[in-house]
Design a protein around this motif. Structure first.
Motif, PDB file in Angstrom:
ATOM      1  N   UNK A 185       0.828  -1.210   0.000  1.00  0.00           N
ATOM      2  CA  UNK A 185       0.000   0.000   0.000  1.00  0.00           C
ATOM      3  C   UNK A 185       0.862   1.259   0.000  1.00  0.00           C
ATOM      4  N   UNK A 186       2.039   1.176   0.560  1.00  0.00           N
ATOM      5  CA  UNK A 186       2.968   2.299   0.561  1.00  0.00           C
ATOM      6  C   UNK A 186       3.837   2.305  -0.700  1.00  0.00           C
ATOM      7  N   UNK A 187       4.459   1.157  -0.993  1.00  0.00           N
ATOM      8  CA  UNK A 187       5.471   1.110  -2.052  1.00  0.00           C
ATOM      9  C   UNK A 187       4.920   1.240  -3.460  1.00  0.00           C
ATOM     10  N   UNK A 188       3.789   0.635  -3.748  1.00  0.00           N
ATOM     11  CA  UNK A 188       3.278   0.676  -5.118  1.00  0.00           C
ATOM     12  C   UNK A 188       3.008   2.110  -5.575  1.00  0.00           C
ATOM     13  N   UNK A 189       2.234   2.916  -4.824  1.00  0.00           N
ATOM     14  CA  UNK A 189       2.005   4.300  -5.271  1.00  0.00           C
ATOM     15  C   UNK A 189       3.299   5.128  -5.292  1.00  0.00           C
ATOM     16  N   UNK A 190       4.173   4.899  -4.315  1.00  0.00           N
ATOM     17  CA  UNK A 190       5.428   5.650  -4.274  1.00  0.00           C
ATOM     18  C   UNK A 190       6.263   5.369  -5.513  1.00  0.00           C
ATOM     19  N   UNK A 191       6.421   4.112  -5.864  1.00  0.00           N
ATOM     20  CA  UNK A 191       7.227   3.756  -7.032  1.00  0.00           C
ATOM     21  C   UNK A 191       6.572   4.242  -8.323  1.00  0.00           C
ATOM     22  N   UNK A 192       5.243   4.190  -8.387  1.00  0.00           N
ATOM     23  CA  UNK A 192       4.546   4.709  -9.570  1.00  0.00           C
ATOM     24  C   UNK A 192       4.772   6.214  -9.713  1.00  0.00           C
ATOM     25  N   UNK A 193       4.727   6.966  -8.594  1.00  0.00           N
ATOM     26  CA  UNK A 193       5.012   8.410  -8.633  1.00  0.00           C
ATOM     27  C   UNK A 193       6.454   8.671  -9.068  1.00  0.00           C
ATOM     28  N   UNK A 194       7.367   7.838  -8.582  1.00  0.00           N
ATOM     29  CA  UNK A 194       8.779   8.000  -8.965  1.00  0.00           C
ATOM     30  C   UNK A 194       8.967   7.804 -10.468  1.00  0.00           C
ATOM     31  N   UNK A 195       8.311   6.813 -11.026  1.00  0.00           N
ATOM     32  CA  UNK A 195       8.423   6.557 -12.463  1.00  0.00           C
ATOM     33  C   UNK A 195       7.878   7.748 -13.249  1.00  0.00           C
ATOM     34  N   UNK A 196       6.724   8.264 -12.832  1.00  0.00           N
ATOM     35  CA  UNK A 196       6.129   9.425 -13.500  1.00  0.00           C
ATOM     36  C   UNK A 196       7.039  10.636 -13.391  1.00  0.00           C
ATOM     37  N   UNK A 197       7.542  10.916 -12.192  1.00  0.00           N
ATOM     38  CA  UNK A 197       8.432  12.057 -11.972  1.00  0.00           C
ATOM     39  C   UNK A 197       9.702  11.926 -12.809  1.00  0.00           C
ATOM     40  N   UNK A 198      10.292  10.733 -12.814  1.00  0.00           N
ATOM     41  CA  UNK A 198      11.526  10.528 -13.573  1.00  0.00           C
ATOM     42  C   UNK A 198      11.300  10.741 -15.065  1.00  0.00           C
ATOM     43  N   UNK A 199      10.173  10.269 -15.584  1.00  0.00           N
ATOM     44  CA  UNK A 199       9.864  10.463 -17.005  1.00  0.00           C
ATOM     45  C   UNK A 199       9.692  11.939 -17.325  1.00  0.00           C
ATOM     46  N   UNK A 200       9.035  12.676 -16.436  1.00  0.00           N
ATOM     47  CA  UNK A 200       8.858  14.120 -16.646  1.00  0.00           C
ATOM     48  C   UNK A 200      10.203  14.842 -16.641  1.00  0.00           C
ATOM     49  N   UNK A 201      11.073  14.503 -15.686  1.00  0.00           N
ATOM     50  CA  UNK A 201      12.394  15.142 -15.596  1.00  0.00           C
ATOM     51  C   UNK A 201      13.246  14.784 -16.805  1.00  0.00           C
ATOM     52  N   UNK A 202      13.177  13.538 -17.240  1.00  0.00           N
ATOM     53  CA  UNK A 202      13.918  13.087 -18.418  1.00  0.00           C
ATOM     54  C   UNK A 202      13.489  13.880 -19.647  1.00  0.00           C
ATOM     55  N   UNK A 203      12.185  14.014 -19.835  1.00  0.00           N
ATOM     56  CA  UNK A 203      11.650  14.764 -20.970  1.00  0.00           C
ATOM     57  C   UNK A 203      12.079  16.227 -20.913  1.00  0.00           C
ATOM     58  N   UNK A 204      12.017  16.814 -19.722  1.00  0.00           N
ATOM     59  CA  UNK A 204      12.404  18.224 -19.568  1.00  0.00           C
ATOM     60  C   UNK A 204      13.877  18.420 -19.891  1.00  0.00           C
ATOM     61  N   UNK A 205      14.735  17.538 -19.383  1.00  0.00           N
ATOM     62  CA  UNK A 205      16.170  17.666 -19.654  1.00  0.00           C
ATOM     63  C   UNK A 205      16.478  17.493 -21.137  1.00  0.00           C
ATOM     64  N   UNK A 206      15.848  16.495 -21.761  1.00  0.00           N
ATOM     65  CA  UNK A 206      16.070  16.292 -23.198  1.00  0.00           C
ATOM     66  C   UNK A 206      15.581  17.503 -23.997  1.00  0.00           C
TER      67      UNK A 206
END
Length: 70
Positions: free
Chosen positions: A7-28
């Protein structure tokens, strides 16, 4: 995926994946090249060597784009 406290890890990891994709796109979008290194990839000497090879390949590609034509 962790085996406990999902209940803690699944949403946290999903948010991390979304955040990382957004940061990756912004940097590129700013012209950066992005090399993602996961902690699990560098736990062994072979893993570190693979990352160094990937980084060297990326740096060589950048160097080639920066060299003036001869």
């Amino acid at each position: 995926m962790p085996q406990s406290n999902l209940d803690y890890w699944k949403p946290k990891l999903e948010r991390n994946v979304t955040r990382d994709a957004e940061k990756d796109t912004a940097l590129r979008g700013l012209g950066w090249r992005v090399l993602v290194v996961w902690e699990c990839e560098i736990k062994t000497g072979d893993g570190v060597a693979d990352i160094v090879k990937r980084l060297a390949k990326e740096l060589d590609a950048v160097r080639k784009t920066l060299q003036p034509p001869q």
